[in-house]
Design a protein around this motif. Structure first.
Motif, PDB file in Angstrom:
ATOM      1  N   LEU A  52     -44.679   6.441 -53.108  1.00 19.73           N
ATOM      2  CA  LEU A  52     -43.300   6.147 -53.506  1.00 19.73           C
ATOM      3  C   LEU A  52     -43.094   6.364 -54.997  1.00 19.73           C
ATOM      4  CD1 LEU A  52     -42.626   2.951 -51.345  1.00 19.73           C
ATOM      5  CD2 LEU A  52     -41.800   5.289 -50.944  1.00 19.73           C
ATOM      6  N   VAL A  53     -44.050   5.921 -55.807  1.00 14.80           N
ATOM      7  CA  VAL A  53     -43.940   6.101 -57.258  1.00 14.80           C
ATOM      8  C   VAL A  53     -43.999   7.593 -57.603  1.00 14.80           C
ATOM      9  CG1 VAL A  53     -45.074   5.683 -59.474  1.00 14.80           C
ATOM     10  CG2 VAL A  53     -44.861   3.829 -57.807  1.00 14.80           C
ATOM     11  N   TYR A  54     -44.916   8.305 -56.966  1.00  9.59           N
ATOM     12  CA  TYR A  54     -45.078   9.742 -57.199  1.00  9.59           C
ATOM     13  C   TYR A  54     -43.806  10.497 -56.824  1.00  9.59           C
ATOM     14  CZ  TYR A  54     -47.674  14.181 -57.329  1.00  9.59           C
ATOM     15  OH  TYR A  54     -48.129  15.446 -57.630  1.00  9.59           O
ATOM     16  N   GLU A  55     -43.231  10.164 -55.689  1.00  8.95           N
ATOM     17  CA  GLU A  55     -41.997  10.814 -55.238  1.00  8.95           C
ATOM     18  C   GLU A  55     -40.841  10.493 -56.174  1.00  8.95           C
ATOM     19  OE1 GLU A  55     -41.103  12.634 -52.362  1.00  8.95           O
ATOM     20  OE2 GLU A  55     -43.201  12.925 -51.791  1.00  8.95           O
ATOM     21  N   TYR A  56     -40.771   9.241 -56.614  1.00 12.73           N
ATOM     22  CA  TYR A  56     -39.643   8.816 -57.449  1.00 12.73           C
ATOM     23  C   TYR A  56     -39.696   9.485 -58.826  1.00 12.73           C
ATOM     24  CZ  TYR A  56     -36.283   5.806 -59.829  1.00 12.73           C
ATOM     25  OH  TYR A  56     -35.206   5.337 -60.538  1.00 12.73           O
ATOM     26  N   ILE A  57     -40.878   9.543 -59.388  1.00 17.28           N
ATOM     27  CA  ILE A  57     -41.004  10.083 -60.745  1.00 17.28           C
ATOM     28  C   ILE A  57     -40.880  11.603 -60.753  1.00 17.28           C
ATOM     29  CG2 ILE A  57     -42.567  10.368 -62.708  1.00 17.28           C
ATOM     30  CD1 ILE A  57     -43.649   7.594 -62.149  1.00 17.28           C
ATOM     31  N   LEU A  58     -41.585  12.282 -59.852  1.00 16.26           N
ATOM     32  CA  LEU A  58     -41.631  13.743 -59.866  1.00 16.26           C
ATOM     33  C   LEU A  58     -40.582  14.397 -58.986  1.00 16.26           C
ATOM     34  CD1 LEU A  58     -45.473  14.414 -59.912  1.00 16.26           C
ATOM     35  CD2 LEU A  58     -43.894  14.199 -61.821  1.00 16.26           C
ATOM     36  N   MET A 230     -19.418  12.493 -69.663  1.00 14.57           N
ATOM     37  CA  MET A 230     -20.522  13.011 -68.853  1.00 14.57           C
ATOM     38  C   MET A 230     -21.496  11.881 -68.532  1.00 14.57           C
ATOM     39  SD  MET A 230     -21.121  16.727 -70.647  1.00 14.57           S
ATOM     40  CE  MET A 230     -20.527  16.355 -72.309  1.00 14.57           C
ATOM     41  N   LYS A 231     -21.519  11.465 -67.266  1.00 14.13           N
ATOM     42  CA  LYS A 231     -22.354  10.347 -66.840  1.00 14.13           C
ATOM     43  C   LYS A 231     -23.699  10.810 -66.269  1.00 14.13           C
ATOM     44  CE  LYS A 231     -18.311   7.572 -65.566  1.00 14.13           C
ATOM     45  NZ  LYS A 231     -17.627   6.851 -64.457  1.00 14.13           N
ATOM     46  N   TYR A 232     -23.750  12.047 -65.770  1.00 12.62           N
ATOM     47  CA  TYR A 232     -24.954  12.540 -65.106  1.00 12.62           C
ATOM     48  C   TYR A 232     -25.606  13.624 -65.974  1.00 12.62           C
ATOM     49  CZ  TYR A 232     -22.694  10.173 -61.215  1.00 12.62           C
ATOM     50  OH  TYR A 232     -22.083   9.227 -60.424  1.00 12.62           O
ATOM     51  N   VAL A 233     -26.615  13.226 -66.724  1.00 15.37           N
ATOM     52  CA  VAL A 233     -27.310  14.137 -67.638  1.00 15.37           C
ATOM     53  C   VAL A 233     -28.821  13.943 -67.460  1.00 15.37           C
ATOM     54  CG1 VAL A 233     -25.410  14.178 -69.297  1.00 15.37           C
ATOM     55  CG2 VAL A 233     -27.224  12.477 -69.521  1.00 15.37           C
ATOM     56  N   PRO A 234     -29.641  14.914 -67.881  1.00 12.11           N
ATOM     57  CA  PRO A 234     -31.085  14.810 -67.679  1.00 12.11           C
ATOM     58  C   PRO A 234     -31.733  13.610 -68.368  1.00 12.11           C
ATOM     59  CG  PRO A 234     -30.470  17.069 -68.154  1.00 12.11           C
ATOM     60  CD  PRO A 234     -29.251  16.239 -68.378  1.00 12.11           C
ATOM     61  N   SER A 235     -31.144  13.135 -69.465  1.00  8.67           N
ATOM     62  CA  SER A 235     -31.768  12.033 -70.214  1.00  8.67           C
ATOM     63  C   SER A 235     -31.321  10.663 -69.730  1.00  8.67           C
ATOM     64  CB  SER A 235     -31.448  12.178 -71.709  1.00  8.67           C
ATOM     65  OG  SER A 235     -30.046  12.292 -71.912  1.00  8.67           O
ATOM     66  N   GLU A 236     -30.413  10.615 -68.733  1.00 16.33           N
ATOM     67  CA  GLU A 236     -30.008   9.327 -68.175  1.00 16.33           C
ATOM     68  C   GLU A 236     -31.115   8.781 -67.276  1.00 16.33           C
ATOM     69  OE1 GLU A 236     -28.297   6.849 -68.034  1.00 16.33           O
ATOM     70  OE2 GLU A 236     -26.307   7.140 -68.851  1.00 16.33           O
ATOM     71  N   ILE A 237     -30.978   7.527 -66.874  1.00 21.19           N
ATOM     72  CA  ILE A 237     -31.974   6.896 -66.012  1.00 21.19           C
ATOM     73  C   ILE A 237     -31.315   6.435 -64.715  1.00 21.19           C
ATOM     74  CG2 ILE A 237     -33.428   6.152 -67.929  1.00 21.19           C
ATOM     75  CD1 ILE A 237     -32.163   3.373 -67.689  1.00 21.19           C
ATOM     76  N   LYS A 239     -29.721   6.050 -61.130  1.00 20.96           N
ATOM     77  CA  LYS A 239     -28.857   6.879 -60.291  1.00 20.96           C
ATOM     78  C   LYS A 239     -28.050   7.893 -61.088  1.00 20.96           C
ATOM     79  CE  LYS A 239     -24.951   3.622 -60.331  1.00 20.96           C
ATOM     80  NZ  LYS A 239     -24.037   2.818 -59.492  1.00 20.96           N
ATOM     81  N   HIS A 240     -27.934   7.709 -62.409  1.00 22.61           N
ATOM     82  CA  HIS A 240     -27.187   8.643 -63.241  1.00 22.61           C
ATOM     83  C   HIS A 240     -28.061   9.766 -63.803  1.00 22.61           C
ATOM     84  CE1 HIS A 240     -23.891   5.411 -63.978  1.00 22.61           C
ATOM     85  NE2 HIS A 240     -23.621   6.164 -62.921  1.00 22.61           N
ATOM     86  N   ASN A 241     -29.349   9.740 -63.517  1.00 24.26           N
ATOM     87  CA  ASN A 241     -30.210  10.838 -63.946  1.00 24.26           C
ATOM     88  C   ASN A 241     -29.809  12.101 -63.190  1.00 24.26           C
ATOM     89  OD1 ASN A 241     -32.924  12.477 -63.214  1.00 24.26           O
ATOM     90  ND2 ASN A 241     -33.039  11.642 -65.281  1.00 24.26           N
ATOM     91  N   LEU A 242     -29.553  13.174 -63.922  1.00 22.90           N
ATOM     92  CA  LEU A 242     -29.029  14.401 -63.311  1.00 22.90           C
ATOM     93  C   LEU A 242     -29.977  14.987 -62.272  1.00 22.90           C
ATOM     94  CD1 LEU A 242     -26.756  16.659 -63.507  1.00 22.90           C
ATOM     95  CD2 LEU A 242     -28.414  17.897 -64.887  1.00 22.90           C
ATOM     96  N   LYS A 243     -31.256  15.087 -62.594  1.00 15.00           N
ATOM     97  CA  LYS A 243     -32.217  15.669 -61.657  1.00 15.00           C
ATOM     98  C   LYS A 243     -32.314  14.828 -60.386  1.00 15.00           C
ATOM     99  CE  LYS A 243     -36.023  17.325 -63.548  1.00 15.00           C
ATOM    100  NZ  LYS A 243     -37.234  17.444 -64.403  1.00 15.00           N
ATOM    101  N   ARG A 244     -32.230  13.510 -60.537  1.00 15.30           N
ATOM    102  CA  ARG A 244     -32.276  12.630 -59.363  1.00 15.30           C
ATOM    103  C   ARG A 244     -31.023  12.819 -58.504  1.00 15.30           C
ATOM    104  NH1 ARG A 244     -35.991   9.447 -59.079  1.00 15.30           N
ATOM    105  NH2 ARG A 244     -36.305   9.366 -61.324  1.00 15.30           N
ATOM    106  N   LYS A 245     -29.884  13.019 -59.178  1.00 11.94           N
ATOM    107  CA  LYS A 245     -28.631  13.240 -58.453  1.00 11.94           C
ATOM    108  C   LYS A 245     -28.681  14.556 -57.668  1.00 11.94           C
ATOM    109  CE  LYS A 245     -24.305  12.107 -57.608  1.00 11.94           C
ATOM    110  NZ  LYS A 245     -23.936  10.874 -56.876  1.00 11.94           N
ATOM    111  N   ILE A 246     -29.241  15.590 -58.299  1.00 13.01           N
ATOM    112  CA  ILE A 246     -29.344  16.886 -57.624  1.00 13.01           C
ATOM    113  C   ILE A 246     -30.333  16.806 -56.466  1.00 13.01           C
ATOM    114  CG2 ILE A 246     -30.076  19.286 -57.918  1.00 13.01           C
ATOM    115  CD1 ILE A 246     -28.988  19.174 -60.763  1.00 13.01           C
ATOM    116  N   ARG A 247     -31.458  16.132 -56.682  1.00 12.69           N
ATOM    117  CA  ARG A 247     -32.451  16.016 -55.616  1.00 12.69           C
ATOM    118  C   ARG A 247     -31.901  15.227 -54.431  1.00 12.69           C
ATOM    119  NH1 ARG A 247     -35.579  18.958 -53.784  1.00 12.69           N
ATOM    120  NH2 ARG A 247     -37.057  19.166 -55.503  1.00 12.69           N
TER     121      ARG A 247
END
Length: 567
Positions: A52-58, A230-237, A239-247
């Motif tokens: 779960l940690v591995y999936e969440y981080i990467l 802009m709420k969804y950017v790569p440096s956010e954490i 649910k607002h983290n951009l990469k997490r939103k795209i994934r």
């Protein structure tokens, strides 16, 4: 499906003996003095916590093949459960029960090695074959009328930092990655603003601006574009983290590199992220398209190559470009090319450039793998939308210096000023392959533009503006390369006339003869080493010549004969 299969495999951690683990092994038992055998459950829980940690981080994709990432951890946990069994019940276990755990563990380790490092090696030929390449003699011609992308990134960064201080709550933010783009018919730099650190990410609920800067005019000032949320950017954490939103929107896609910031012609901000397929199993990358995310709303759209919005300049990001160029240059003969036949090593950095129509390419030159060789074997322009490599290695490029040698040649010209050439790019300048370099001072400000022939460092010109440098370079070409083929400089014409003015000058290594003919405005330039008898021509003599009509006042003579001497 991926997690169902992974769960079934993880059950191999369970004990194989009839009695299970003894009570004394389980931490749960020690704490609560229970009579339940829980050690294997604890191992299983730790393994899934790791997953779960591995999936969440990467942000691993949900493809079934991603289970391969867990073969090594599974082997470790299975071996650990076997060790517990041995410590608790080793004397009571039969040989099959005693070693089955270690057999499973070794099997998973061998699979991880085969599908990991070994697969990376044996897939080299497949990676080379996956790259789309078109071989060409030379690129389109550039003249002083054209405007190449010539502002170095360091200059743009310095300009942008001056206006960065006007961002509200500026201490929360930092300047993001600067990217070149074509917006409203103009080459510009665009930089997002990113949040600085974890603590400030909790305080900042939006990014209010981005910054732009001209890519062709180093004297222009950067502009801060405010009024965004802009709420969804790569440096956010979170649910607002951009990469997490795209994934979250595209759980099965294979992404490569990092998201890039782009704006449309109206200035609306977006982030793009290149996706594709693996070349072989989980190795290599073939770009297939781009995902476009709205940082203000979080909306995510997926596009295959060729169907992306027109404003997207690069469906292929810089990381993908570098990877494809390595496939093309380094893996040309596959794994067992110990003699390095046909190997050409790409420059470590790719430089984004634009053609006259505003289409973006990634430029790099290729050098020999042999140390100490500063000659380039060719250069490539990788189409930033399709990933296709246009490779140039024509006869005009034979003996071409590489980008490092070009920088050294320019640096030596400005040794007294301590200025440095940067961002070297080969352009087909007036039909001659030429390195074009902005020249910057220690503060990163552009002080000059330099152009040096890729095949003759003595053909050099510089000026404070790029158009001025192009004009001076054209004159240098006329004087230094009069014997080049007509097709490389312009239309060849014939002339017959009476000499009215003759001058001879020694210019560096060549003696030059300058003639003017009755009724003609051009100055005809002859290299005496090519036509030795030209130095004996007299005013009043009738001469026949071929020359290259380059449009300049001084033109290069390619053939010469004096009617009096027939030489």
């Amino acid at each position: 499906m991926k997690f169902i299969i992974l769960f079934i495999l993880s059950l191999l951690i369970a004990p194989l003996s009839r009695n299970g683990f003894k009570v004394k092994v389980g931490i749960f038992n020690r704490l609560f003095k229970t009579k339940i055998n829980t050690a294997w459950i604890e191992l299983l829980a730790v393994f899934w916590l790791f997953v779960l940690v591995y999936e969440y981080i990467l942000l691993i994709d949900d493809n079934i093949s991603s289970i391969l990432y867990y073969l090594v951890p599974l082997a470790l946990f299975i071996a650990l459960s076997g060790l517990f069994l041995y410590l608790d019940q080793g004397s009571k276990l039969g040989k099959s029960e005693k070693w089955i755990k270690y057999s499973l563990s070794i099997t998973f380790l061998l699979m991880a090695i085969f599908f990991g490092p070994i697969n990376v090696l044996i897939s080299q030929q497949a990676k080379y074959d996956s790259v789309v390449v078109e071989y060409k003699e030379s690129a389109e011609v550039f003249t002083e009328e054209d405007t190449p992308f010539l502002v170095p990134k360091i200059t743009a960064a310095n300009k942008m930092k001056k206006v960065f201080g006007n961002v509200p709550n500026v201490s929360y933010y930092e300047l993001g990655e600067i990217t070149p783009q074509w917006v409203n018919g103009e080459a510009i730099y665009v930089a997002p603003i990113e949040i600085t650190g974890l603590i400030k990410a909790f305080k900042s609920d939006k990014i209010p601006a981005y910054i732009i800067m001209s890519g062709t005019n180093p004297s222009a000032e950067a502009e801060l574009k405010l009024g965004y949320s802009m709420k969804y950017v790569p440096s956010e954490i979170g649910k607002h983290n951009l990469k997490r939103k795209i994934r979250q929107a595209e759980p099965n896609l294979i992404f490569y590199g990092e998201p890039k910031f782009e704006i449309d012609d109206e200035g609306k901000p977006f982030y793009t992220w290149t996706y594709g397929d693996f070349v072989q199993i989980r190795s290599g990358f073939i770009p297939k398209g781009v995902v476009v995310a709205d940082p203000q709303t979080g909306e995510v759209e997926k596009y295959v190559t060729g169907e992306e919005p027109e404003f997207i300049d690069a469906t292929i990001n810089g990381e993908v470009s570098s990877t494809l160029e390595i496939y093309f240059g380094k893996f040309v003969e596959g794994l067992f090319n110990f003699s390095q036949t046909n190997v050409k090593l790409p420059n470590s950095a790719v430089t984004p450039i634009f053609d006259k129509e505003g289409r973006m390419y990634y430029f790099t030159d290729y050098s020999s793998p042999k140390e100490g060789v500063d000659a380039a074997l060719g250069y490539s322009l990788l189409d930033a939308k399709t990933g296709k490599i246009n490779y140039y290695s024509g006869k005009d490029l034979q003996g071409m210096m590489d980008s490092n040698a070009a920088k050294i040649a320019v640096n030596n010209k400005f040794k007294r000023e301590v200025w440095k050439g940067t961002m070297p790019v080969v352009y087909n300048v007036y039909g001659t392959p030429s390195w074009v370099l902005p020249v910057v001072d220690s503060a990163g400000l552009v002080q000059s533009y330099a152009i040096v022939s890729a095949t003759n460092a003595n053909v050099f010109a510089s000026a404070p503006t790029h158009s001025g440098a192009f004009k001076k370079y054209k004159s240098a070409l006329t004087k230094k390369t009069a014997t080049l083929t007509p097709s490389s400089k312009g239309e060849e014409k014939s002339i017959n006339g009476k000499v009215t003015v003759k001058k001879i000058f020694q210019e560096e290594e060549n003696k030059m003869v300058y003639l003017m003919l009755d009724g003609y405005d051009e100055i005809f330039v002859i290299i005496a080493d090519d036509f030795p008898y030209s130095i004996f021509v007299q005013e009043g003599d009738t001469v026949s010549m071929n020359y290259l009509d380059s449009g300049e006042l001084a033109v290069a003579v390619t053939n010469y004969q004096n009617a009096k001497s027939k030489k």
